[in-house]
Design a protein around this motif. Structure first.
Motif, PDB file in Angstrom:
ATOM      1  N   ASP A 113       0.839  -1.213   0.000  1.00  0.00           N
ATOM      2  CA  ASP A 113       0.000   0.000   0.000  1.00  0.00           C
ATOM      3  C   ASP A 113       0.870   1.258   0.000  1.00  0.00           C
ATOM      4  N   ALA A 114       1.940   1.216   0.791  1.00  0.00           N
ATOM      5  CA  ALA A 114       2.840   2.372   0.857  1.00  0.00           C
ATOM      6  C   ALA A 114       3.546   2.606  -0.476  1.00  0.00           C
TER       7      ALA A 114
ATOM      8  N   LYS B 195       1.145   4.058  -3.048  1.00  0.00           N
ATOM      9  CA  LYS B 195       0.926   5.487  -2.837  1.00  0.00           C
ATOM     10  C   LYS B 195       2.135   6.294  -3.302  1.00  0.00           C
ATOM     11  N   GLN B 196       3.317   5.789  -2.986  1.00  0.00           N
ATOM     12  CA  GLN B 196       4.534   6.484  -3.386  1.00  0.00           C
ATOM     13  C   GLN B 196       4.653   6.537  -4.909  1.00  0.00           C
TER      14      GLN B 196
END
Length: 334
Positions: free
Chosen positions: A124-125, A128-129
């Motif tokens: 998820d991170a 997003k990045q």
């Protein structure tokens, strides 16, 4: 491990697409849901087995069944009740076993959930990045393209002002052109920096995506194996319950084989016999005649009838139609 999840989820031209990853997550969620459904199935089956066992136990202990039987059949019925009690207990024990299996399935399901959560948080991170860096890159590209258009306009303006006699205006155009060229160079560097940063994010995402796919594939293989073994074990437990019940019923059948009709009848006769001499015949006693046969042994003598009067003469003669005859067992009435 052939990394099938990896092979089937990297072929996508859209850098922002997560359709492959999302399909894997959906599949894993469905697998977790299936485990939960089987867990609930085991719990409900356990409740059914427990209720059946308790009802059977109550039937065995409270309901009479041939309680007045004697000898060998009585012993067979006692064995029947004992084995029925054991069958009931075995069903209650099976219910406890099924609840334990349901608990193991729940623990396995929650364990996989926690393992997945770590990987999902990383993914998820990185998603997003990647999405944020892609947006910055596209904004830098738009800015770079705009600066290039501004420079082109400045160059065209300088070319158009070549015939102008006003040097001050020409100087302004040249300054604007120089400024636009510098702006293009700055926006170009910024655009390239964002492109390089996006590529690093993409490589990082790809690496993490591969790792996630490998973890998820291992988890899915473990889940299928665990689910399969749990179902196999459940079938073995049900089969063992049938075998155990049949062994107990076989004990009843063996006790019935020892049941002897002759022995039970003989046992009843010996327990309830009253003697071998039949009762003496009942002798005729004429109510009006003092001379009568001796009363049977044990009978009280009839009262003395000598004091009674003679037998009265009937009022009707045999020829009289109103006289009843019994020689041929018939009665005639006028």
């Amino acid at each position: 491990m052939n990394n099938l999840f990896v092979q089937s989820n990297l072929k996508n031209a859209d850098i922002l697409s997560t359709i492959g990853y999302d399909s894997i997550i959906q599949h894993l969620n469905n697998g977790r849901k299936n485990c939960k459904e089987f867990e609930d199935f085991l719990k409900e089956r356990a409740a059914i087995e427990e209720k059946y066992g308790k009802d059977l136990l109550s039937l065995s202990r409270k309901k009479p069944c041939g309680q007045s039987e004697l000898n060998t059949l009585k012993r067979a019925l006692e064995v029947f009740k004992q084995q029925l009690d054991s069958v009931a207990q075995s069903h209650i024990q099976l219910a406890q076993t099924l609840r334990e299996e349901a608990r193991k399935m729940e623990e396995f399901r929650e364990k996989q959930k926690l393992q997945r959560k770590k990987t999902e948080l990383i993914m998820d991170a990185i998603h997003k990045q990647k999405s944020l860096q892609f947006k910055k890159t596209m904004d830098a590209k738009k800015n770079y393209e705009q600066k290039c258009r501004d420079k082109d306009e400045a160059e065209q303006a300088v070319n158009r002002s070549a015939n102008l006699v006003n040097p001050r205006q020409q100087e302004k155009l040249f300054v604007k052109l120089a400024t636009s060229k510098a702006a293009v160079e700055d926006s170009d560097r910024s655009y390239m920096q964002h492109i390089n940063a996006l590529d690093k994010v993409r490589e990082e995402w790809q690496s993490e995506h591969i790792k996630a796919c490998e973890v998820f594939e291992v988890q899915e293989c473990e889940r299928i194996n665990f689910f399969r073994n749990a179902l196999w074990l459940h079938m073995n437990q049900l089969s063992q319950q049938c075998v155990t019940s049949d062994e107990m019923y076989e004990n009843v059948r063996k006790s019935l084989e020892m049941c002897s009709i002759e022995k039970d009848v003989e046992y009843f006769v010996n327990q309830r016999k009253t003697g071998q001499t039949p009762p003496a015949p009942i002798m005729y006693e004429n109510f009006y005649c003092p001379q009568r046969s001796a009363a049977p042994l044990g009978k009280v003598a009839a009262p003395n009838l000598a004091r009674r009067g003679p037998l009265p003469i009937p009022k009707s003669l045999p020829e009289d139609p109103g006289y009843a005859t019994i020689g041929d067992y018939s009665l005639l009435y006028q």
